[in-house]
Design an enzyme around this catalytic site. Structure first.
Site, PDB file in Angstrom:
ATOM      1  N   GLU A 174      58.629  72.503   7.055  1.00  0.00           N
ATOM      2  CA  GLU A 174      59.282  73.628   7.741  1.00  0.00           C
ATOM      3  C   GLU A 174      59.310  74.898   6.892  1.00  0.00           C
ATOM      4  O   GLU A 174      60.419  75.548   6.573  1.00  0.00           O
ATOM      5  CB  GLU A 174      60.582  73.504   8.414  1.00  0.00           C
ATOM      6  CG  GLU A 174      60.640  72.363   9.772  1.00  0.00           C
ATOM      7  CD  GLU A 174      61.872  72.201  10.203  1.00  0.00           C
ATOM      8  OE1 GLU A 174      62.921  72.181   9.711  1.00  0.00           O
ATOM      9  OE2 GLU A 174      61.963  71.640  11.406  1.00  0.00           O
ATOM     10  N   GLU A 367      57.430  66.224  14.267  1.00  0.00           N
ATOM     11  CA  GLU A 367      58.962  65.861  14.546  1.00  0.00           C
ATOM     12  C   GLU A 367      59.192  66.366  15.845  1.00  0.00           C
ATOM     13  O   GLU A 367      58.659  67.545  16.278  1.00  0.00           O
ATOM     14  CB  GLU A 367      59.558  66.663  13.599  1.00  0.00           C
ATOM     15  CG  GLU A 367      60.071  66.489  12.350  1.00  0.00           C
ATOM     16  CD  GLU A 367      60.868  66.958  11.401  1.00  0.00           C
ATOM     17  OE1 GLU A 367      61.675  67.578  11.999  1.00  0.00           O
ATOM     18  OE2 GLU A 367      60.554  67.405  10.301  1.00  0.00           O
TER      19      GLU A 367
END
Ligand code: BGP
Length: 491
Positions: A174, A367
């Site tokens: 991320e 995810e």
């Protein structure tokens, strides 16, 4: 793809974890401290000066000692991919050590051996919110250009040790989250209130260059290696049709998309250059940096997906929502999890299409999942968790992945977040559970660490075995209609 399932043959099914959230053994095997050792309450509270014993991540779920049994459970569900991260501080305990720590390297050899034994493809994150603490304390994290060199040393060791047995690699977890959590994501010690935009974007630039360098080294090590960037994927909707809201949504989108735009296109987009100019941000970008970015772009784009957000230009309407780092304005049409994360399966189809249209690169959902309170109950075959809410959440999101594949999007695979309960990143709780496998551990650290299969364990095994054919397009599952009951057609 067959009539009954849109998922192509070879689609990768599995789950994702991060070292600091599962391994424990925080000071074993020569491991040094990482920034997670001073974040006992997650990102919501400031770091502590030194490690404290109330940090659940010190033991986490003890994957360090139980990896073989846990991987066997993943294999029982039929996983074909397992995403995990390597703790940088296991390999370079002080960040700038001259030689890597052999004990740390040997641990990941053992994990890979186990995955190989079960025919599970590893997907390795090189840096997942666990920068060695010394790098934060001595260099202020990625603000310093020196950290590129330290990262290069780490990456060279990883590729030379594992580059012939790991095909899929992700550079920074991320990477766009550094905008919201500079310490956790970028090891930046300077408090947010004192951090200038120039410092923040210089740190981001260093990470982007380091990511390109890792891609270069990966490809040089083994041409079969596929390196992806990893971004927090959040579709941004205008709160109203007011053009000012639409523009506000575009700006928030740009702030996020810049990271993958650089990774995929090899240069800063025009809107980013304008943002730098408008905000007096002057970055040190060398000719060598530019060349690295341009020549070593990623092979695929991976992302996490938990929610969408709304954006508005009207400060009076900015009702903030708890969220996965990005927060955002509440969407009145969506329900939310117990932690205030809004649930939007259709947003996953939106973002898959948006990313595919924008980059035409294979996409990997690395995810997705629901953090929820679970109750262990007695079932006919022993203890279990009847987690129908989790099954519904995952089913509805996977149905939307199928829809995106039907739209023509190239999707490599899907990993749920936390296939086994683990310590939450944002709140450092055990009680925020994501797993198909329950772990007996409470927020106060008590518990036997016993593993128990939940109802969703068997559900996911069936989904994988049928390559998605058992998924159900539920009427309340969001935006799935047959052609015949399409209410309107924009075509
Ligand atoms: C992502 C992180 C993960 C993970 C997940 C769920 O942002 O990459 O590390 O933790 O979100 O978040 P949380 O654990 O806070 O519920």
């Amino acid at each position: 793809m067959t009539e009954s399932t849109p998922f192509p043959d070879g689609f990768l099914w599995g789950g994702a974890t991060a070292a600091n959230q599962i391994e424990g053994a925080f000071d074993e095997g020569g491991k040094g401290l990482s920034i997670q050792d001073v974040l006992p309450r997650g990102i919501l509270e400031p770091r502590t000066p030194a490690p404290t014993s109330d940090n659940l991540k010190q033991t986490a779920i003890d994957f360090y000692h139980r990896y073989a049994d846990d991987i066997a459970l993943f294999a029982e569900m039929g996983f074909t991919v397992f995403r995990f991260s390597i703790a940088w501080s296991r390999i370079f305990p002080n960040g700038d050590d001259e030689h890597p720590n052999e004990d740390g390297l040997a641990f990941y050899d053992r994990v890979l051996d186990e995955l190989e034994r079960h025919g599970i493809e590893p997907l390795v994150t090189i840096s997942h919110y666990e920068t060695p603490l010394a790098i934060a304390d001595r260099f202020d994290g990625w603000i310093s250009r020196k950290v590129i060199g330290l990262f290069e040393r780490y990456v060279r060791v990883l590729f030379s040790r594992y580059g012939h047995r790991v095909r899929y690699w992700l550079t920074f977890n991320e990477i766009n989250s550094v905008l919201h959590a500079p310490f956790m994501s970028g090891g930046i010690n300077t408090p947010v209130a004192e951090l200038s935009k120039t410092q923040l974007y210089q740190a981001i630039h260093h990470e982007l260059v380091a990511s390109a360098l890792a891609t270069k080294i990966g490809h040089e090590t083994n041409p079969d290696i596929r390196v992806g960037c990893m971004v927090l994927g959040v579709p941004v909707y205008p709160l109203t049709p007011d053009p000012a809201d639409v523009l506000a949504a575009l700006e928030t989108d740009h702030a996020n998309l810049m990271f993958s735009d650089v990774h995929v296109r090899g240069r800063y987009p025009g809107y980013a250059q304008r943002y730098f100019r408008d905000h007096g941000i002057e970055l040190e970008v060398t000719a060598a940096d530019r060349e690295l970015l341009a020549e070593h772009t990623v092979d695929f784009v991976s992302f996490s997906y938990y929610m969408s957000v709304c954006e508005t230009a009207d400060p009076a309407k900015r009702i903030a929502r708890e969220g996965n780092l990005m927060g955002g304005v509440a969407n009145p049409h969506l329900a939310e999890s117990a932690w205030g994360w809004q649930i939007d399966p259709g947003g996953l189809r939106v973002i898959l299409n948006q990313f595919w249209d924008r980059w035409n690169k294979p996409l990997f959902i690395v995810e997705n999942g629901l953090g929820a309170h679970d109750d262990l109950v007695d079932g006919p075959d022993g203890p279990t968790v009847v987690d129908d809410y989790r099954i519904a959440y995952l089913n509805d999101h996977l149905v939307q992945v199928g829809e995106a594949i039907r739209d023509g999007v190239d999707v490599l695979g899907y990993c749920t977040w936390g296939p086994i309960d683990l310590v939450s990143a944002s709140t450092a709780q055990m009680s925020k559970r994501y797993g198909f496998i329950h772990v007996d551990r409470s927020d106060d650290g008590t518990g036997t660490l016993t593993r128990t299969r939940k109802k969703s364990f068997h559900w996911y095994a069936d989904v994988i075995a049928s390559n998605g054919a058992t998924l159900e397009a539920r009427s309340d599952g969001c935006g799935v209609r047959s052609a015949s009951d399409e209410p309107r057609s924009p075509w």
